[in-house]
Design a protein around this motif. Structure first.
Motif, short mmCIF file in Angstrom:
data_model
loop_
_atom_site.label_atom_id
_atom_site.label_comp_id
_atom_site.label_asym_id
_atom_site.label_seq_id
_atom_site.Cartn_x
_atom_site.Cartn_y
_atom_site.Cartn_z
N PRO A 1 11.95 11.15 -6.97
CA PRO A 1 10.99 9.95 -8.61
C PRO A 1 10.73 8.77 -8.13
N VAL A 2 10.11 8.39 -9.10
CA VAL A 2 9.77 7.41 -9.34
C VAL A 2 9.78 6.85 -10.30
N VAL A 3 11.03 5.58 -10.96
CA VAL A 3 11.81 5.29 -12.34
C VAL A 3 10.62 3.70 -11.56
N ALA A 4 9.62 3.73 -13.71
CA ALA A 4 8.79 2.13 -13.84
C ALA A 4 9.54 1.96 -14.96
N ASP A 5 9.93 1.23 -14.55
CA ASP A 5 10.35 -0.50 -15.67
C ASP A 5 9.09 -1.24 -16.09
N ILE A 6 8.92 -0.80 -17.19
CA ILE A 6 7.73 -0.88 -18.27
C ILE A 6 7.92 -2.15 -19.25
N GLY A 7 9.19 -2.47 -18.87
CA GLY A 7 9.05 -3.74 -19.80
C GLY A 7 9.36 -4.24 -20.80
N SER A 8 8.06 -3.85 -21.45
CA SER A 8 7.72 -4.56 -22.65
C SER A 8 8.30 -2.59 -24.26
N GLY A 9 7.48 -2.41 -23.87
CA GLY A 9 7.77 -1.25 -24.28
C GLY A 9 6.52 -0.49 -25.48
N ARG B 1 0.68 -1.48 -0.14
CA ARG B 1 -0.39 -0.01 -0.28
C ARG B 1 0.95 1.19 0.14
N TYR B 2 0.25 2.36 -0.21
CA TYR B 2 1.47 3.54 -0.48
C TYR B 2 1.51 3.69 1.03
N ARG B 3 0.80 3.60 2.25
CA ARG B 3 1.50 3.80 3.33
C ARG B 3 2.79 2.78 3.78
N ASP B 4 3.25 2.17 2.73
CA ASP B 4 4.00 1.16 2.77
C ASP B 4 5.28 2.24 2.94
N TYR B 5 5.35 2.20 1.43
CA TYR B 5 5.99 2.94 0.67
C TYR B 5 7.15 4.44 1.91
N GLU B 6 5.72 5.19 1.95
CA GLU B 6 5.94 6.76 3.19
C GLU B 6 6.86 5.85 4.72
N LYS B 7 6.62 4.90 4.70
CA LYS B 7 6.61 4.46 6.19
C LYS B 7 8.72 4.30 5.80
N ILE C 1 0.28 -11.90 -10.14
CA ILE C 1 -0.26 -12.69 -8.85
C ILE C 1 -1.82 -12.16 -8.99
N GLU C 2 -2.52 -13.22 -8.90
CA GLU C 2 -3.76 -13.60 -8.69
C GLU C 2 -5.04 -13.50 -7.27
N GLY C 3 -5.91 -12.92 -6.94
CA GLY C 3 -6.78 -13.54 -5.99
C GLY C 3 -6.19 -12.03 -4.65
N PHE C 4 -6.04 -12.60 -3.33
CA PHE C 4 -6.27 -11.25 -2.59
C PHE C 4 -4.67 -10.83 -2.80
N THR C 5 -5.01 -9.10 -3.13
CA THR C 5 -3.97 -8.26 -3.98
C THR C 5 -3.61 -6.91 -3.98
N GLU C 6 -2.99 -6.28 -3.27
CA GLU C 6 -2.84 -5.11 -3.84
C GLU C 6 -1.48 -4.61 -4.56
N ASN C 7 -1.47 -3.44 -4.90
CA ASN C 7 -0.51 -2.69 -5.39
C ASN C 7 -0.81 -1.65 -5.46
N VAL C 8 0.63 -0.15 -5.33
CA VAL C 8 0.25 0.78 -5.68
C VAL C 8 0.32 1.62 -7.26
N SER C 9 -0.52 2.18 -7.47
CA SER C 9 -0.26 2.86 -8.87
C SER C 9 0.79 4.16 -8.79
N ILE C 10 1.16 4.10 -10.26
CA ILE C 10 2.43 4.84 -10.56
C ILE C 10 2.02 6.29 -10.21
N ARG C 11 0.80 6.76 -10.28
CA ARG C 11 -0.27 7.88 -10.03
C ARG C 11 -0.14 8.18 -8.70
N GLU C 12 -0.67 7.21 -7.54
CA GLU C 12 -0.84 7.38 -6.20
C GLU C 12 0.87 7.62 -6.09
#
Ligand SMILES: *Cc1c(COP(=O)(O)O)cnc(C)c1O
Length: 434
Positions: free
Chosen positions: A226-234, A180-186, A208-219
């Motif tokens: 700075p946020v660096v996003a490795d988007i992989g495929s181009g 979650r975002y607060r994990d990054y803040e911590k 990964i499927e099921g009980f998952t959550e991740n933080v969007s680039i916008r958040e």
């Protein structure tokens, strides 16, 4: 030639005998002969043939990709749209001034136009892009990465190891399934940490499927670093303006692919991606986004070691110009393959089977490959041949690479260029005569 087991042949005689079966340079045949005589004098002739055969098989050759995996990692991922003329290129030559120039200028401008990045540079592959970003921007400092994204990309290339090599310290954030975002803040607010970057890595090769959550680039872009996003495929833009009516709308297999333009718009300071996946270009890696950060990467001494060849830059430029012209589906082999209609594939397949008088037309499914668009497929048509004939297909003068399922062989036409249909016809004729 003597086959007397006590007296092995001379290196020279054996090399000359090999020349009757193998069109390989003399120096290679001599090496095979010498190694064979040294290791098993009594069996040197047979062994030398084996060595020469192994060498021939290890040489890189042109093949027809009939696997239906459009970006096949073992077959060079995206096929190249054009070949060098053999001339020199103006890679680092300023044509208006007639003096040394920048190899990045035009490509940086093209990537900016297509993605909204302020600047971009190109290195040898996306792995190199990550190494350069981390070394130039986070050496001796900390980088926050979600535990769900601390992945192995392939070929043993693991994010924690890359981090260590680049002199940055990995700060794990959140858990494998939920961050979650607060994990990054911590992590950012902990006084033990000196965080230079937050890194977001697209899990290209698994989901990964099921009980998952991740933080969007916008958040994440609310972070103080700075946020660096490795988007992989181009994928340059998830609205795919370059499709230009070749596909009715944005295809379903692209639904979960992050795109450079949207990642930057959402607040990523930098994106990194490969040139030879969905972009459809040569093997290379792109770092695009904030000009100050791109310039810092460009100025780092490692850049010199990671820079691609002039021909790579030229191929990439051709590909980027096609995106600008929206002629991607005509010009770029990957987009051409993926935009073929199943009707056209069925017709080609039927024509081939009719011409060869062998094989059955069957519906098959193609995969994007190269870890792109995991879990998705594209409908296609192919030719089924009874039994596993892959070995025979590989031994043709232009080898054809196919796949098997339940003991039968399938040649998927989506990954075959129409110019090579005649090769498929002769391959089938060859099989039918066995
Ligand atoms: C493919 C991939 C890489 C590695 O890219 P190369 O160009 O093969 O070095 C890195 N990160 C992600 C997310 C990828 O999908």
């Amino acid at each position: 030639m003597s086959t007397d087991p006590v007296r092995p042949p001379s290196v020279d005689a054996l090399a000359r005998e090999l020349a009757t079966s193998f069109t390989l340079p003399h120096i290679v045949l001599v090496d095979c002969a010498r190694r064979a005589i040294q290791s098993e004098p009594s069996n040197a002739i047979q062994l030398a043939h084996q060595f020469a055969h192994d060498f021939s098989q290890a040489l890189q050759v042109d093949v027809v990709n009939a696997t239906g995996v459009l970006l096949h990692s073992n077959l060079g991922r995206a096929p190249l749209p054009q070949f060098p003329t053999g001339r020199a290129t103006s890679v680092e030559f300023n044509m208006s001034k007639g003096e040394r120039g920048s190899r990045h200028q035009a490509i940086s401008q093209l990537i900016s136009l297509l993605t909204g990045a302020e600047a971009a540079i190109v290195v040898n592959n996306n792995a190199a892009a990550l190494v350069l970003v981390l070394t130039a921007l986070a050496n001796g400092r900390d980088v926050a990465v979600s535990r769900g994204e601390s992945v192995e990309i392939g070929g043993g290339f693991r994010i924690p190891d890359v981090m260590e090599q680049s002199g940055a310290r990995l700060i794990d954030v959140g858990t494998t399934n939920k961050t979650r975002y607060r994990d990054y803040e911590k992590a950012l607010h902990s006084r033990r940490n000196d965080i230079a970057l937050v890194m977001k890595i697209h899990p290209s090769n698994f989901s990964i499927e099921g009980f998952t959550e991740n933080v969007s680039i916008r958040e994440l872009s609310q972070c103080s670093v700075p946020v660096v996003a490795d988007i992989g495929s181009g994928l340059l833009d998830n609205t795919c303006p370059w499709l230009n009516g070749h596909l009715p709308s944005v295809p379903q297999w692209l639904a979960n692919e992050p795109a450079a333009k949207q990642a930057l718009h959402d607040g990523a300071a930098l994106v990194t991606f490969s040139g030879d996946k969905l972009l459809g270009g040569p093997q290379c890696g792109v770092i695009a986004g904030n000009k100050e950060l791109v310039d810092a990467c460009a100025a780092h001494p490692l850049m010199r070691a990671l820079r691609p060849s002039g021909h790579t830059m030229m191929w990439l430029q051709t590909v980027l110009l096609s995106y600008c012209e929206r002629s991607v589906c005509d010009d770029i082999p990957f987009w051409n393959m993926v935009s073929r209609t199943t009707d056209s594939l069925r017709t080609r397949t039927q024509d081939i089977v009719n011409a060869a008088g062998y094989g059955h037309v069957v519906p098959v499914t193609s995969l994007i490959g190269a870890g792109s668009a995991p879990g998705t497929s594209v409908d296609s048509f192919g030719i089924q041949v009874i039994g596993d004939v892959r070995q025979q297909l590989r031994s043709l003068s232009v080898p054809v690479i196919a796949r098997t399922n339940d003991g039968n062989t399938f040649l998927d036409l989506r990954s075959v260029h129409p110019n090579d249909d005649s090769l498929i016809i002769s391959a089938l004729e060859h099989i039918s005569q066995q």
